[in-house]
Design an enzyme around this catalytic site. Structure first.
Site, short mmCIF file in Angstrom:
data_model
loop_
_atom_site.label_atom_id
_atom_site.label_comp_id
_atom_site.label_asym_id
_atom_site.label_seq_id
_atom_site.Cartn_x
_atom_site.Cartn_y
_atom_site.Cartn_z
N HIS A 275 0.81 -1.22 0.00
CA HIS A 275 0.00 0.00 0.00
C HIS A 275 0.85 1.26 0.00
O HIS A 275 0.42 2.30 -0.51
CB HIS A 275 -0.91 0.02 1.23
CG HIS A 275 -1.70 1.29 1.36
ND1 HIS A 275 -2.72 1.61 0.50
CD2 HIS A 275 -1.58 2.32 2.22
CE1 HIS A 275 -3.21 2.80 0.84
NE2 HIS A 275 -2.54 3.24 1.88
N CYS A 276 2.05 1.22 0.55
CA CYS A 276 2.80 2.45 0.82
C CYS A 276 3.61 2.98 -0.37
O CYS A 276 3.34 4.06 -0.87
CB CYS A 276 3.74 2.23 2.00
SG CYS A 276 2.88 1.96 3.57
N ILE A 277 4.61 2.23 -0.80
CA ILE A 277 5.59 2.78 -1.73
C ILE A 277 5.01 3.12 -3.10
O ILE A 277 5.37 4.14 -3.69
CB ILE A 277 6.80 1.83 -1.85
CG1 ILE A 277 7.42 1.63 -0.46
CG2 ILE A 277 7.86 2.41 -2.77
CD1 ILE A 277 8.57 0.65 -0.44
N ASP A 280 2.05 6.32 -1.77
CA ASP A 280 2.29 7.48 -0.92
C ASP A 280 3.05 8.63 -1.58
O ASP A 280 2.73 9.80 -1.33
CB ASP A 280 3.02 7.05 0.36
CG ASP A 280 2.17 6.09 1.19
OD1 ASP A 280 0.98 5.94 0.88
OD2 ASP A 280 2.71 5.49 2.13
#
Length: 445
Positions: A275-277, A280
């Site tokens: 989900h992050c890299i 974001d």
């Protein structure tokens, strides 16, 4: 003048009489809820998915970071319960928001979950509550969106209720760190909110790191993920260049990391997942437009990383043509690993899904094997793949495919058998070299 709301809430947190509510019982929310319960707080978990509530109340966890034993222990002790009835937020003294913050089709921030959750909290907001956002977002979200929605009730942040931000730092599959041992960045809207944030998380997390403002804390999380995204893009770009030169990027990295200073190893792959890299960095890119300042590194890194699945399929097609005399459009490909990283069942933004899609677009057939993902669930972008099941790694199955593509290097996969059974292997993780399984039919990509 003494702020009664602050004093009463501070006392409740210090004595752990405060009830905590965690909204969103996914990869971030559920581990946090169980960690808080284990530290002594009474915790109510909230989620809009009734099926999750049924599982949790039956002592069944759906996340590796929380095992059934830990869940049952906290439930039996009366420290954890879960519900889809958001009216129960009224009884919570501390409310933590752990909902998704995805991107739209145009790579703009989608804060609909944060906004909807804030409205749910506002419906029962009362004096003496601490509201915390943990969802990753751009600097200013907590103060400019959550605060405004909550203050429409007539209650004021810093006076009646308190508002803070603490970025999640979960790392699925990490055996060295868990929610309680990962240092926690905290910030608040004002000195009293900051003090409450430090007191609350200090009861459950070993190290609390306060920063000066919610916007700063939001920026910390983005900076961590942008750092990784840019450096992964760099090695992905070097991989394509060195491959054209006949140089093995993996050998280069192994040698470079022997330098005891001035170098940190990052590794290439088939694309970014989780989900992050992949997501974001674009939150900051979007926010930068407000200041008319470009984010060239971030955008370029996004372009490079997003292009990797197509590059990998190109190398696969080339290998099939040269070594097998067969076009990709007439080939059957078995992808190893559907999860975005090894040894976890998490498929969020997994490049394996994109690899399957591209192979299908080019007329080929793609199946997958993953010991952690038995069936492809419903996803927003890959609905056509829903219901596809993991293929067993038997000799009969593997030999029926023209090529094996290593996308995720799960430790439990029998790579020696794959090397013996498959006529062609394209390895994006260097796993065969790491295990001493080099052969002419194993191609690095």
């Amino acid at each position: 003048m003494t702020n009664t709301s602050f004093t009463e809430l501070s006392n409740k947190i210090q004595t752990q009489e405060a009830r905590a509510g965690v909204i969103g019982l996914g990869y971030v929310g559920l581990p946090l809820a169980i960690t808080l319960a284990n530290s002594g707080f009474r915790v109510t978990g909230f989620d809009v998915d009734p099926a999750k509530i049924v599982d949790l109340n039956a002592g069944k966890s759906y996340i590796e970071a929380v095992n059934d034993k830990a869940l049952t222990r906290e439930t039996a002790a009366g420290r954890f319960s879960s519900t889809d009835d958001f009216s129960e937020l009224a009884s919570c003294d501390v409310i933590v928001i752990c909902v998704p913050t995805p991107l739209t089709k145009h790579r703009d921030p989608d804060l609909s979950y944060v906004e909807a959750t804030s409205h749910s909290i506002a419906a029962t907001l009362r004096p003496g509550q601490l509201i915390i956002l943990e969802s990753t977002t751009y600097p200013g979200t907590t103060d400019d969106i959550v605060k405004i929605i909550l203050e429409k009730t007539g209650l004021k942040s810093g006076k009646d209720f308190f508002l803070g931000f603490s970025p999640e730092r979960e790392d699925p599959g990490n055996r060295d760190f868990d929610t309680s041992s990962i240092p926690k960045i905290v910030a608040g809207d004002g000195a009293e909110a900051s003090e409450l944030m430090q007191a609350f998380y200090g009861k459950a997390v070993k190290t609390v790191v306060p920063v000066s403002s919610n916007a700063t804390a939001e920026a910390v999380k983005l900076t961590e993920n942008i750092f990784r995204a840019v450096n992964i893009a760099l090695v992905n770009e070097l991989k394509t260049l060195y491959a054209a030169m006949g140089i093995d990027i993996w050998e280069v990295i192994e040698a470079a990391k022997t330098k005891p200073f001035g170098y940190m190893p990052f590794y290439p792959g088939p694309g970014l997942g989780g989900h992050c890299i992949p997501i974001d960095p674009f939150y900051l890119t979007w926010k930068s437009r407000e200041y008319e300042l470009p984010t060239r590194f971030i955008e370029l890194a996004g372009e490079i990383n997003s292009a990797m699945p197509r590059y990998v399929v190109g190398k696969l097609a080339e290998a099939l043509d040269i070594r097998m005399g067969k076009a990709l459009s007439r080939s059957r490909v078995l992808i190893i690993g559907l999860a975005y990283k090894k040894n976890v069942p998490d498929i969020r933004e997994s490049p394996s899904l994109r690899l399957m899609e591209i192979i299908h677009e080019r007329g080929g057939t793609a199946d997958y094997h993953d010991p952690y993902v038995g069936e492809i669930p419903s996803t927003r972008e890959y609905m056509a793949l829903k219901g596809r099941r993991s293929v067993d790694l038997t000799k009969e199955e593997v030999t029926s495919y023209d090529a094996v593509l290593i996308s995720t290097d799960h430790d439990s996969v029998d790579y020696a058998s794959l090397a013996a059974w498959s006529p062609l292997i394209v390895d994006t993780r260097n796993i065969f070299t790491k295990r001493g399984l080099m052969a002419d039919h194993i191609i690095k990509s």
